[in-house]
Design a protein around this motif. Structure first.
Motif, PDB file in Angstrom:
ATOM      1  N   GLU A  56     -11.840  22.782  25.739  1.00  0.00           N
ATOM      2  CA  GLU A  56     -13.071  23.575  26.634  1.00  0.00           C
ATOM      3  C   GLU A  56     -13.122  23.834  27.427  1.00  0.00           C
ATOM      4  OE1 GLU A  56     -15.571  20.052  25.552  1.00  0.00           O
ATOM      5  OE2 GLU A  56     -16.323  21.095  23.790  1.00  0.00           O
ATOM      6  N   ASP A  57     -11.611  22.856  28.474  1.00  0.00           N
ATOM      7  CA  ASP A  57     -11.573  23.555  30.070  1.00  0.00           C
ATOM      8  C   ASP A  57     -10.714  24.942  30.537  1.00  0.00           C
ATOM      9  OD1 ASP A  57     -12.947  20.519  31.222  1.00  0.00           O
ATOM     10  OD2 ASP A  57     -11.263  19.600  30.936  1.00  0.00           O
ATOM     11  N   GLY A  58      -9.856  25.275  29.591  1.00  0.00           N
ATOM     12  CA  GLY A  58      -9.723  26.494  29.260  1.00  0.00           C
ATOM     13  C   GLY A  58     -10.210  27.509  29.318  1.00  0.00           C
ATOM     14  N   PHE A  59     -11.163  27.059  28.185  1.00  0.00           N
ATOM     15  CA  PHE A  59     -11.933  28.234  27.873  1.00  0.00           C
ATOM     16  C   PHE A  59     -12.616  28.492  29.181  1.00  0.00           C
ATOM     17  CE2 PHE A  59     -15.392  30.244  25.689  1.00  0.00           C
ATOM     18  CZ  PHE A  59     -15.029  31.519  24.810  1.00  0.00           C
TER      19      PHE A  59
ATOM     20  N   LEU B  16     -13.379  34.755  13.294  1.00  0.00           N
ATOM     21  CA  LEU B  16     -12.883  34.058  13.904  1.00  0.00           C
ATOM     22  C   LEU B  16     -12.893  33.059  12.397  1.00  0.00           C
ATOM     23  CD1 LEU B  16     -14.080  33.421  17.654  1.00  0.00           C
ATOM     24  CD2 LEU B  16     -11.943  35.028  16.451  1.00  0.00           C
ATOM     25  N   VAL B  17     -11.625  32.370  12.279  1.00  0.00           N
ATOM     26  CA  VAL B  17     -11.422  31.420  11.109  1.00  0.00           C
ATOM     27  C   VAL B  17     -11.414  30.051  11.673  1.00  0.00           C
ATOM     28  CG1 VAL B  17     -10.402  30.459   9.469  1.00  0.00           C
ATOM     29  CG2 VAL B  17     -10.837  33.219   9.245  1.00  0.00           C
ATOM     30  N   THR B  18     -12.053  29.169  11.170  1.00  0.00           N
ATOM     31  CA  THR B  18     -11.719  27.586  11.862  1.00  0.00           C
ATOM     32  C   THR B  18     -11.973  26.773  10.730  1.00  0.00           C
ATOM     33  OG1 THR B  18     -12.120  26.104  13.852  1.00  0.00           O
ATOM     34  CG2 THR B  18     -13.879  27.342  13.061  1.00  0.00           C
ATOM     35  N   GLY B  19     -12.109  25.472  10.639  1.00  0.00           N
ATOM     36  CA  GLY B  19     -12.319  24.050   9.987  1.00  0.00           C
ATOM     37  C   GLY B  19     -13.495  23.890  11.041  1.00  0.00           C
ATOM     38  N   GLU B  20     -14.281  23.307   9.749  1.00  0.00           N
ATOM     39  CA  GLU B  20     -15.959  23.423   9.592  1.00  0.00           C
ATOM     40  C   GLU B  20     -16.695  22.047  11.152  1.00  0.00           C
ATOM     41  OE1 GLU B  20     -17.709  23.427   5.562  1.00  0.00           O
ATOM     42  OE2 GLU B  20     -16.132  21.661   5.659  1.00  0.00           O
ATOM     43  N   LEU B  21     -14.702  21.366  11.717  1.00  0.00           N
ATOM     44  CA  LEU B  21     -15.143  20.573  12.181  1.00  0.00           C
ATOM     45  C   LEU B  21     -15.369  20.887  13.465  1.00  0.00           C
ATOM     46  CD1 LEU B  21     -12.759  16.999  11.660  1.00  0.00           C
ATOM     47  CD2 LEU B  21     -15.699  17.331  12.082  1.00  0.00           C
ATOM     48  N   PHE B  22     -15.047  21.985  13.936  1.00  0.00           N
ATOM     49  CA  PHE B  22     -14.710  22.927  14.821  1.00  0.00           C
ATOM     50  C   PHE B  22     -15.522  23.821  15.000  1.00  0.00           C
ATOM     51  CE2 PHE B  22     -12.099  25.337  17.964  1.00  0.00           C
ATOM     52  CZ  PHE B  22     -12.995  24.477  19.367  1.00  0.00           C
TER      53      PHE B  22
ATOM     54  N   ARG C 226     -18.889  28.090  18.578  1.00  0.00           N
ATOM     55  CA  ARG C 226     -20.215  29.143  18.499  1.00  0.00           C
ATOM     56  C   ARG C 226     -20.848  28.669  19.962  1.00  0.00           C
ATOM     57  NH1 ARG C 226     -21.311  27.422  12.686  1.00  0.00           N
ATOM     58  NH2 ARG C 226     -20.484  29.231  11.633  1.00  0.00           N
ATOM     59  N   SER C 227     -20.377  27.441  19.985  1.00  0.00           N
ATOM     60  CA  SER C 227     -20.904  27.074  21.592  1.00  0.00           C
ATOM     61  C   SER C 227     -20.232  27.664  22.422  1.00  0.00           C
ATOM     62  CB  SER C 227     -21.724  25.622  21.656  1.00  0.00           C
ATOM     63  OG  SER C 227     -22.149  25.359  22.418  1.00  0.00           O
ATOM     64  N   LEU C 228     -19.371  27.547  21.946  1.00  0.00           N
ATOM     65  CA  LEU C 228     -18.318  28.013  23.557  1.00  0.00           C
ATOM     66  C   LEU C 228     -18.389  29.292  23.806  1.00  0.00           C
ATOM     67  CD1 LEU C 228     -15.360  25.773  22.915  1.00  0.00           C
ATOM     68  CD2 LEU C 228     -16.852  25.792  25.373  1.00  0.00           C
ATOM     69  N   LEU C 229     -18.182  30.246  22.846  1.00  0.00           N
ATOM     70  CA  LEU C 229     -18.643  31.682  22.177  1.00  0.00           C
ATOM     71  C   LEU C 229     -19.821  32.047  23.156  1.00  0.00           C
ATOM     72  CD1 LEU C 229     -16.503  32.153  19.672  1.00  0.00           C
ATOM     73  CD2 LEU C 229     -15.853  32.704  21.463  1.00  0.00           C
ATOM     74  N   ALA C 230     -20.830  31.853  22.782  1.00  0.00           N
ATOM     75  CA  ALA C 230     -22.573  32.097  23.106  1.00  0.00           C
ATOM     76  C   ALA C 230     -22.308  31.755  24.615  1.00  0.00           C
ATOM     77  CB  ALA C 230     -23.518  31.295  22.760  1.00  0.00           C
ATOM     78  N   GLY C 231     -22.078  30.353  25.172  1.00  0.00           N
ATOM     79  CA  GLY C 231     -21.992  29.583  26.584  1.00  0.00           C
ATOM     80  C   GLY C 231     -21.207  31.575  27.045  1.00  0.00           C
ATOM     81  N   GLY C 232     -20.146  31.663  27.152  1.00  0.00           N
ATOM     82  CA  GLY C 232     -18.797  32.722  27.242  1.00  0.00           C
ATOM     83  C   GLY C 232     -20.122  34.241  27.578  1.00  0.00           C
ATOM     84  N   GLY C 233     -20.916  33.983  26.747  1.00  0.00           N
ATOM     85  CA  GLY C 233     -21.502  36.042  26.893  1.00  0.00           C
ATOM     86  C   GLY C 233     -20.901  36.656  25.596  1.00  0.00           C
TER      87      GLY C 233
ATOM     88  N   ARG D 125     -18.352  36.267  15.458  1.00  0.00           N
ATOM     89  CA  ARG D 125     -18.557  35.498  14.067  1.00  0.00           C
ATOM     90  C   ARG D 125     -17.529  34.528  13.816  1.00  0.00           C
ATOM     91  NH1 ARG D 125     -19.308  40.536  10.339  1.00  0.00           N
ATOM     92  NH2 ARG D 125     -21.187  41.400  11.804  1.00  0.00           N
ATOM     93  N   VAL D 126     -18.045  33.404  13.909  1.00  0.00           N
ATOM     94  CA  VAL D 126     -17.383  32.669  13.401  1.00  0.00           C
ATOM     95  C   VAL D 126     -17.669  32.210  12.119  1.00  0.00           C
ATOM     96  CG1 VAL D 126     -16.637  29.718  13.899  1.00  0.00           C
ATOM     97  CG2 VAL D 126     -17.480  31.236  15.919  1.00  0.00           C
ATOM     98  N   ALA D 127     -16.366  32.042  11.060  1.00  0.00           N
ATOM     99  CA  ALA D 127     -16.229  31.341   9.579  1.00  0.00           C
ATOM    100  C   ALA D 127     -15.892  29.701  10.293  1.00  0.00           C
ATOM    101  CB  ALA D 127     -15.892  32.070   8.958  1.00  0.00           C
ATOM    102  N   ALA D 128     -17.323  28.642   9.222  1.00  0.00           N
ATOM    103  CA  ALA D 128     -15.835  27.983   9.222  1.00  0.00           C
ATOM    104  C   ALA D 128     -15.960  27.339   7.835  1.00  0.00           C
ATOM    105  CB  ALA D 128     -17.612  27.302   9.207  1.00  0.00           C
ATOM    106  N   VAL D 129     -14.899  27.460   7.706  1.00  0.00           N
ATOM    107  CA  VAL D 129     -14.105  27.564   5.892  1.00  0.00           C
ATOM    108  C   VAL D 129     -14.463  26.196   5.891  1.00  0.00           C
ATOM    109  CG1 VAL D 129     -12.045  28.108   4.620  1.00  0.00           C
ATOM    110  CG2 VAL D 129     -12.386  29.918   6.440  1.00  0.00           C
ATOM    111  N   PRO D 130     -14.770  26.306   4.493  1.00  0.00           N
ATOM    112  CA  PRO D 130     -15.109  24.740   3.415  1.00  0.00           C
ATOM    113  C   PRO D 130     -13.536  24.368   3.494  1.00  0.00           C
ATOM    114  CG  PRO D 130     -15.759  25.937   2.452  1.00  0.00           C
ATOM    115  CD  PRO D 130     -15.992  26.597   3.830  1.00  0.00           C
ATOM    116  N   ASN D 131     -12.910  23.097   2.755  1.00  0.00           N
ATOM    117  CA  ASN D 131     -11.558  22.899   2.918  1.00  0.00           C
ATOM    118  C   ASN D 131     -11.862  22.352   1.236  1.00  0.00           C
ATOM    119  OD1 ASN D 131      -8.530  22.059   2.071  1.00  0.00           O
ATOM    120  ND2 ASN D 131      -8.581  21.453   4.338  1.00  0.00           N
TER     121      ASN D 131
END
Length: 137
Positions: free
Chosen positions: A5-8, A26-32, A37-44, A51-57
């Motif tokens: 988050e700080d680096g972002f 963007l692919v990521t796990g469900e936890l992140f 999404r929040s970081l990206l929206a806050g970054g404009g 699009r962030v795809a929360a991929v279930p395992n």
């Protein structure tokens, strides 16, 4: 998480302007996923464009929500249901094995790209690398 988050925030501050144009996934796990999404929206970034795809395992089960344990088939199965993937799919490098660049189930990013019909890029799990990949994909 805090370091990412700080680096972002630092990377966003150095960026000239938000990216516009054709969407990507963007692919990521469900936890992140929610936090990303929040970081990206806050970054404009527009959630319709990046699009962030929360991929279930499915391979290891629903208790596992990290990107590092996603398989190529789980990603393929989840993204095949998406109405539109955009110009590319970005997968975090933690989801592929070091050295041979395959997923835990021996699929490769090239296999995934063939199955999904869009380029698949493996991205290092740093804010700067992610933002560059979004810009350059």
């Amino acid at each position: 998480m805090r370091r990412f988050e700080d680096g972002f925030a630092r990377s966003i501050a150095r960026r000239r302007r938000p990216v516009r144009g054709e969407a990507l996934t963007l692919v990521t796990g469900e936890l992140f996923a929610l936090r990303l999404r929040s970081l990206l929206a806050g970054g404009g970034y527009d959630p319709a464009t990046v699009r962030v795809a929360a991929v279930p395992n499915d391979f290891f089960g629903p208790a596992i929500g990290v990107a590092g344990l996603l398989t190529g088939r789980d990603i393929q199965r989840h993204l095949a249901q998406a109405p539109e993937l955009g110009r590319a799919v970005l997968v975090p490098a933690v989801a592929v094995r070091d050295g041979d660049g395959t997923f835990l189930d021996d699929l490769t990013p090239a296999d995934l790209a063939r199955d999904l019909g869009v380029p698949v890029r493996v991205v290092q799990p740093t804010p700067g690398a992610l933002l560059r990949a979004i810009r350059d994909s």
